[in-house]
Design an enzyme around this catalytic site. Sequence first.
Site, short mmCIF file in Angstrom:
data_model
loop_
_atom_site.label_atom_id
_atom_site.label_comp_id
_atom_site.label_asym_id
_atom_site.label_seq_id
_atom_site.Cartn_x
_atom_site.Cartn_y
_atom_site.Cartn_z
N CYS A 167 0.84 -1.19 0.00
CA CYS A 167 0.00 0.00 0.00
C CYS A 167 0.88 1.24 0.00
O CYS A 167 1.95 1.25 0.60
CB CYS A 167 -0.96 0.08 1.20
SG CYS A 167 -1.98 -1.35 1.39
N ARG A 207 3.46 -0.33 -5.07
CA ARG A 207 3.29 -0.85 -3.71
C ARG A 207 1.96 -1.60 -3.55
O ARG A 207 1.72 -2.21 -2.49
CB ARG A 207 3.33 0.28 -2.69
CG ARG A 207 4.61 1.10 -2.75
CD ARG A 207 4.57 2.24 -1.75
NE ARG A 207 4.58 1.74 -0.40
CZ ARG A 207 5.67 1.46 0.29
NH1 ARG A 207 6.85 1.63 -0.25
NH2 ARG A 207 5.60 1.00 1.51
N TRP A 264 -3.08 -2.77 -1.59
CA TRP A 264 -2.84 -4.20 -1.85
C TRP A 264 -3.55 -4.90 -0.69
O TRP A 264 -3.11 -4.82 0.46
CB TRP A 264 -1.34 -4.49 -1.84
CG TRP A 264 -1.01 -5.91 -2.23
CD1 TRP A 264 -0.86 -6.38 -3.51
CD2 TRP A 264 -0.77 -7.01 -1.36
NE1 TRP A 264 -0.55 -7.71 -3.47
CE2 TRP A 264 -0.48 -8.13 -2.17
CE3 TRP A 264 -0.78 -7.18 0.02
CZ2 TRP A 264 -0.21 -9.39 -1.64
CZ3 TRP A 264 -0.50 -8.42 0.56
CH2 TRP A 264 -0.22 -9.52 -0.28
N ASN A 280 -1.00 2.42 5.76
CA ASN A 280 -0.20 1.32 5.20
C ASN A 280 0.28 0.50 6.39
O ASN A 280 0.82 1.08 7.35
CB ASN A 280 1.00 1.93 4.43
CG ASN A 280 2.02 0.88 4.03
OD1 ASN A 280 1.68 -0.26 3.78
ND2 ASN A 280 3.28 1.29 3.98
N GLY A 281 0.09 -0.83 6.34
CA GLY A 281 0.55 -1.66 7.46
C GLY A 281 -0.56 -2.57 7.93
O GLY A 281 -1.58 -2.72 7.26
N GLU A 330 15.82 -18.22 -10.36
CA GLU A 330 15.38 -16.86 -10.67
C GLU A 330 14.63 -16.83 -12.01
O GLU A 330 13.62 -16.12 -12.16
CB GLU A 330 16.60 -15.93 -10.67
CG GLU A 330 16.35 -14.50 -11.12
CD GLU A 330 15.37 -13.72 -10.26
OE1 GLU A 330 14.88 -14.22 -9.23
OE2 GLU A 330 15.05 -12.58 -10.65
N LYS A 365 10.86 -15.52 -12.37
CA LYS A 365 10.50 -14.44 -13.30
C LYS A 365 9.36 -14.88 -14.21
O LYS A 365 8.39 -14.16 -14.40
CB LYS A 365 11.69 -14.04 -14.17
CG LYS A 365 12.76 -13.22 -13.49
CD LYS A 365 12.45 -11.75 -13.40
CE LYS A 365 12.09 -11.25 -12.04
NZ LYS A 365 12.54 -11.63 -10.82
N GLU A 414 6.01 -15.29 -12.25
CA GLU A 414 5.37 -14.11 -11.66
C GLU A 414 4.80 -13.16 -12.71
O GLU A 414 3.81 -12.50 -12.46
CB GLU A 414 6.26 -13.38 -10.65
CG GLU A 414 7.51 -12.74 -11.15
CD GLU A 414 8.39 -12.18 -10.03
OE1 GLU A 414 7.91 -11.90 -8.93
OE2 GLU A 414 9.60 -12.01 -10.28
N HIS A 417 15.87 -37.59 -9.91
CA HIS A 417 15.24 -37.96 -8.62
C HIS A 417 13.79 -37.50 -8.54
O HIS A 417 13.25 -37.38 -7.45
CB HIS A 417 16.06 -37.37 -7.47
CG HIS A 417 17.45 -37.91 -7.42
ND1 HIS A 417 17.73 -39.24 -7.21
CD2 HIS A 417 18.64 -37.31 -7.60
CE1 HIS A 417 19.03 -39.44 -7.24
NE2 HIS A 417 19.61 -38.28 -7.48
N LYS A 477 5.40 -4.89 -5.13
CA LYS A 477 6.85 -4.87 -5.10
C LYS A 477 7.40 -4.85 -3.68
O LYS A 477 8.45 -5.40 -3.40
CB LYS A 477 7.35 -3.63 -5.85
CG LYS A 477 8.84 -3.59 -5.96
CD LYS A 477 9.31 -2.87 -7.18
CE LYS A 477 10.76 -3.16 -7.44
NZ LYS A 477 10.95 -4.50 -7.99
C1 G6P Z 1 8.49 -9.02 -3.58
C2 G6P Z 1 8.92 -8.55 -4.95
C3 G6P Z 1 10.15 -9.31 -5.39
C4 G6P Z 1 11.25 -9.19 -4.34
C5 G6P Z 1 10.77 -9.62 -2.95
C6 G6P Z 1 11.78 -9.25 -1.88
O1 G6P Z 1 8.02 -10.31 -3.65
O2 G6P Z 1 7.88 -8.73 -5.88
O3 G6P Z 1 10.61 -8.77 -6.61
O4 G6P Z 1 12.33 -9.97 -4.71
O5 G6P Z 1 9.56 -8.94 -2.63
O6 G6P Z 1 11.86 -7.86 -1.83
P1 G6P Z 1 13.09 -7.07 -1.27
O7 G6P Z 1 12.69 -5.62 -1.42
O8 G6P Z 1 13.25 -7.45 0.17
O9 G6P Z 1 14.28 -7.40 -2.08
#
Ligand code: G6P
Length: 609
Positions: free
Chosen positions: A2, A27, A74, A99-100, A482, A486, A489, A505, A604
């Site tokens: 948020c 956010r 969010w 926010n929180g 990763e 990617k 997501e 395995h 994010k």
């Molecule tokens: C969220 C984001 C990711 C990120 C993760 C950790 O899930 O979508 O892209 O890697 O948080 O975030 P940070 O800010 O702690 O790297």
Amino acid sequence: MCGIVGAIASRNVVPVLVDGLKRLEYRGYDSAGIAVLVDGAIRRVRRVGRVAEMENAAAAEGLSGFLGIGHTRWATHGGVTEPNAHPHVSHDSIAVVHNGIIENHEQQREALRALGYRFESQTDTEVIAHLVHYHYQQDGDLFAATRRAVSELTGAYAIGVIAIDRPQQLVCARMGCPLLIGLGEGENFIASDVSAVISATRRVIFLEEGDLALLTRDEVKVFDRDERAVERKIHVSDVSLASLELGPYSHFMQKEIHEQPKALSDTIEAVLEDGFVAGLFGPNAPALLPTLTGVKILACGTSYYAGLTAKYWIESIAGIQCDVEIASEYRYREAWADPDHLVVTISQSGETLDSMEALKYAKSRGHKTALSICNVRESAIPRASELVFYTRAGAEIGVASTKAFTTQLVALFTLAVTLGKMRGRVDAAAEAGYLDDLRHLPGSVQHALNLEPQIKTWSERFASKSDALFLGRGLHYPIALEGALKLKEISYIHAEAYPAGELKHGPLALVDSDMPVVVIAPNDSLLEKVKSNMQEVRARGGELFVFADLDSHFSESDGVHVIRTPRHVGVLSPVVHAIPVQLLAYHAALARGTDVDKPRNLAKSVTVE
Ligand code: G6P
């Protein structure tokens, strides 16, 4: 999660609020709202969906005023509905954005119900609006009412509060969630981050935990948790407006992928100037780093994969033990702690709640020293750490992390070599070699970026698939992880990653002609092993998409497609191999028509558990 914004000015603040919310959308972006004081009334516009929808509704209503607050959400407590969207209003006279998460909202809700308050939403935030209202009724002091209200809350919050009969006051408070004040000329602002106010001012005050502030147009008064008036430092932000704009790109993710050569150059600039010296990790590092005998890395998401890569570097180059843990797991187990093991928290945003709490927990278990690797200055995690390395990726707006990841990798590589040097394992010749590797890295990354047209062709074939498997070994196993993250997501294709040696395995059972298998196959000591694993896939009819180095001695054949990154770059190869998997995910998502920068259900900055 948020984003909140607020403004008090002698001009119409609606455009400021809307512009700020658009910049804060990373956010959270499931609903948005603003509340503005207009002719002695609080007028509120809320909409499910993006800020743009709320903006249109506000324009249609001709909303305009000199004092207002806004929010982009969010969802945590309560579904994505208009009644749950912020701002929340009590008795048409108090409006709050938050926010929180308020942990004791159930108890407060019961107590407020007993006092006659009626709830219109399922949110924890509405409790704050009613609590402020309740206290405001007692003596008509908005600041004091907010202070009393927050003293009755447990949990995390950044809030902005306005009252119907206080056109000259904007009150805010923070605990556990970021909040800053933007200082203008005859106008002042509050925001979750600087991007939201940068069009109006660069002068900002970062509030500290427990701070409350009272803003008028001409004055800002800050009080700490003990109710003492305090002077907080004024920072002049160097965030450039261009870094917040798309420019010639279609998406922020695409822009950020292409910014990686520069982000890497900026991040390693000081290393190339000074060599691998402890001072890179802050003024306390020369005294603290030499006493440490191991490393514990804590992180979430993509940052966790940066940590997994670092384990290989730290153990092989520095010769010390390195554990890597998902922050949300670590914080809830009876973890063994060696006080002399350095805790490294990796967080792009510096405010991920699980990472922050894991850091605090590590300290409580006895770890003496903490280092954070972070892309956002003055954020919570670096402030809770003795040592810090700021990556210089610039603002990252796409939800899927790209340039933050590769700059984290070079920061961690720098840590590994610095520790190795301190421990006498890296001599001057080796140091010069590592510096050379770093110096050439941005060029190799650019070379990998030039493969985009070929990768785009591949991605079109992925777009029709529902699953994909990623394989890697050693240093490149985290890059496979990763790559899978990617892809899932942003394109919503189910993807999993395995160390290639584990294929037999279990995951081999999944392989058939419908399952594309992406292999990270650099020309390193494990290449022959990886080739054997690839044979195992081919023998079951699986189609291979191989990212190999120019010098990997591979040829295409039926069912084996190869794209070659530059010549093998040695230990920094994971940074180069991160690029094609980012591009593959980006173009697969484009082909599927998903919202690349704002994938469904994600945000994010994750400031909730
Ligand atoms: C969220 C984001 C990711 C990120 C993760 C950790 O899930 O979508 O892209 O890697 O948080 O975030 P940070 O800010 O702690 O790297």
